[in-house]
Design an enzyme around this catalytic site. Sequence first.
Site, PDB file in Angstrom:
ATOM      1  N   ASN A 130       0.840  -1.196   0.000  1.00 37.68           N
ATOM      2  CA  ASN A 130       0.000   0.000   0.000  1.00 37.68           C
ATOM      3  C   ASN A 130       0.878   1.250   0.000  1.00 37.68           C
ATOM      4  O   ASN A 130       1.957   1.284   0.605  1.00 37.68           O
ATOM      5  CB  ASN A 130      -1.019  -0.008   1.146  1.00 37.68           C
ATOM      6  CG  ASN A 130      -0.477  -0.334   2.512  1.00 37.68           C
ATOM      7  OD1 ASN A 130       0.561  -0.967   2.649  1.00 37.68           O
ATOM      8  ND2 ASN A 130      -1.178   0.087   3.531  1.00 37.68           N
ATOM      9  N   GLU A 182       0.422   5.311   0.513  1.00 42.91           N
ATOM     10  CA  GLU A 182      -0.516   6.347   0.965  1.00 42.91           C
ATOM     11  C   GLU A 182      -0.113   7.733   0.456  1.00 42.91           C
ATOM     12  O   GLU A 182       0.956   7.924  -0.137  1.00 42.91           O
ATOM     13  CB  GLU A 182      -0.602   6.300   2.493  1.00 42.91           C
ATOM     14  CG  GLU A 182      -1.131   4.951   2.956  1.00 42.91           C
ATOM     15  CD  GLU A 182      -1.340   4.836   4.450  1.00 42.91           C
ATOM     16  OE1 GLU A 182      -0.821   5.674   5.219  1.00 42.91           O
ATOM     17  OE2 GLU A 182      -2.045   3.885   4.845  1.00 42.91           O
ATOM     18  N   CYS A 206      -4.117   0.657  -2.415  1.00 43.34           N
ATOM     19  CA  CYS A 206      -3.965  -0.580  -1.640  1.00 43.34           C
ATOM     20  C   CYS A 206      -2.921  -1.504  -2.278  1.00 43.34           C
ATOM     21  O   CYS A 206      -2.651  -1.432  -3.484  1.00 43.34           O
ATOM     22  CB  CYS A 206      -5.284  -1.319  -1.574  1.00 43.34           C
ATOM     23  SG  CYS A 206      -6.545  -0.524  -0.572  1.00 43.34           S
ATOM     24  N   GLU A 213      -3.067  -4.691  -2.971  1.00 40.52           N
ATOM     25  CA  GLU A 213      -3.582  -5.594  -4.010  1.00 40.52           C
ATOM     26  C   GLU A 213      -3.620  -4.880  -5.351  1.00 40.52           C
ATOM     27  O   GLU A 213      -3.267  -5.431  -6.403  1.00 40.52           O
ATOM     28  CB  GLU A 213      -5.014  -6.049  -3.679  1.00 40.52           C
ATOM     29  CG  GLU A 213      -5.162  -6.779  -2.363  1.00 40.52           C
ATOM     30  CD  GLU A 213      -5.437  -5.848  -1.183  1.00 40.52           C
ATOM     31  OE1 GLU A 213      -4.786  -4.789  -1.085  1.00 40.52           O
ATOM     32  OE2 GLU A 213      -6.280  -6.194  -0.367  1.00 40.52           O
ATOM     33  N   CYS A 219     -10.761  -3.419  -3.430  1.00 41.24           N
ATOM     34  CA  CYS A 219      -9.789  -4.357  -4.011  1.00 41.24           C
ATOM     35  C   CYS A 219     -10.456  -5.658  -4.438  1.00 41.24           C
ATOM     36  O   CYS A 219     -10.064  -6.254  -5.445  1.00 41.24           O
ATOM     37  CB  CYS A 219      -8.654  -4.619  -3.027  1.00 41.24           C
ATOM     38  SG  CYS A 219      -7.551  -3.193  -2.930  1.00 41.24           S
TER      39      CYS A 219
HETATM   40  N1  THU Z   1      -5.258  -1.460   2.669  1.00 39.74           N
HETATM   41  C1  THU Z   1      -4.734  -2.259   1.700  1.00 39.74           C
HETATM   42  O1  THU Z   1      -3.638  -2.018   1.197  1.00 39.74           O
HETATM   43  N2  THU Z   1      -5.456  -3.331   1.308  1.00 39.74           N
HETATM   44  C2  THU Z   1      -6.642  -3.716   1.866  1.00 39.74           C
HETATM   45  O2  THU Z   1      -7.277  -4.640   1.390  1.00 39.74           O
HETATM   46  C3  THU Z   1      -7.107  -3.024   3.073  1.00 39.74           C
HETATM   47  C4  THU Z   1      -6.564  -1.661   3.256  1.00 39.74           C
HETATM   48  C5  THU Z   1      -4.468  -0.285   3.099  1.00 39.74           C
HETATM   49  C6  THU Z   1      -5.044   1.040   2.687  1.00 39.74           C
HETATM   50  C7  THU Z   1      -4.425   1.948   3.712  1.00 39.74           C
HETATM   51  O3  THU Z   1      -3.113   2.308   3.270  1.00 39.74           O
HETATM   52  C8  THU Z   1      -4.284   1.093   4.953  1.00 39.74           C
HETATM   53  O4  THU Z   1      -4.395  -0.250   4.496  1.00 39.74           O
HETATM   54  C9  THU Z   1      -5.350   1.344   6.004  1.00 39.74           C
HETATM   55  O5  THU Z   1      -6.623   1.308   5.478  1.00 39.74           O
END
Ligand code: THU
Length: 131
Positions: A43, A45, A54, A56, A90
């Site tokens: 992920n 941000e 995210c 995935e 995702c």
């Molecule tokens: N996040 C993911 O990367 N994948 C998911 O399926 C759930 C959420 C990340 C997004 C964000 O950077 C952090 O987790 C908190 O939500």
Amino acid sequence: MKAKEEWIQAALAAQKNAYIPYSKFPVGAALISKDGTIFSGCNIENASFGLSNCAERTAIFKAISEGVREFQHLVISGDTPEPISPCGACRQVVAEFCAPEMRVTLVGRGEITKETTVGELLPYMFTSKDL
Ligand code: THU
């Protein structure tokens, strides 16, 4: 090392690269193509939170942008007490590119993993067939 163990290690390695100054919630993914190539992702941000990507989707977008469209497995890992539960956005993006029968391995910080499928993660999914 068994293939699945290697795939899990790839997701965990990508998880270490997560750019998460805001949530501090690292996620990793490893998408395996039909020919065995591993596309990993984390992920990423942004100070404008809604622009965060995210793990995935990072992995999927890497594969698609490299011209690869056929997949056999997805691993998703998180620093969670139970195997991570992937977000709804995702699940929808995974369903765009991966068959409902494709297997998905969910990993947390413990030893226990959860085996599921794309279809189980997103029942009654909206796809191109619905258009
Ligand atoms: N996040 C993911 O990367 N994948 C998911 O399926 C759930 C959420 C990340 C997004 C964000 O950077 C952090 O987790 C908190 O939500």
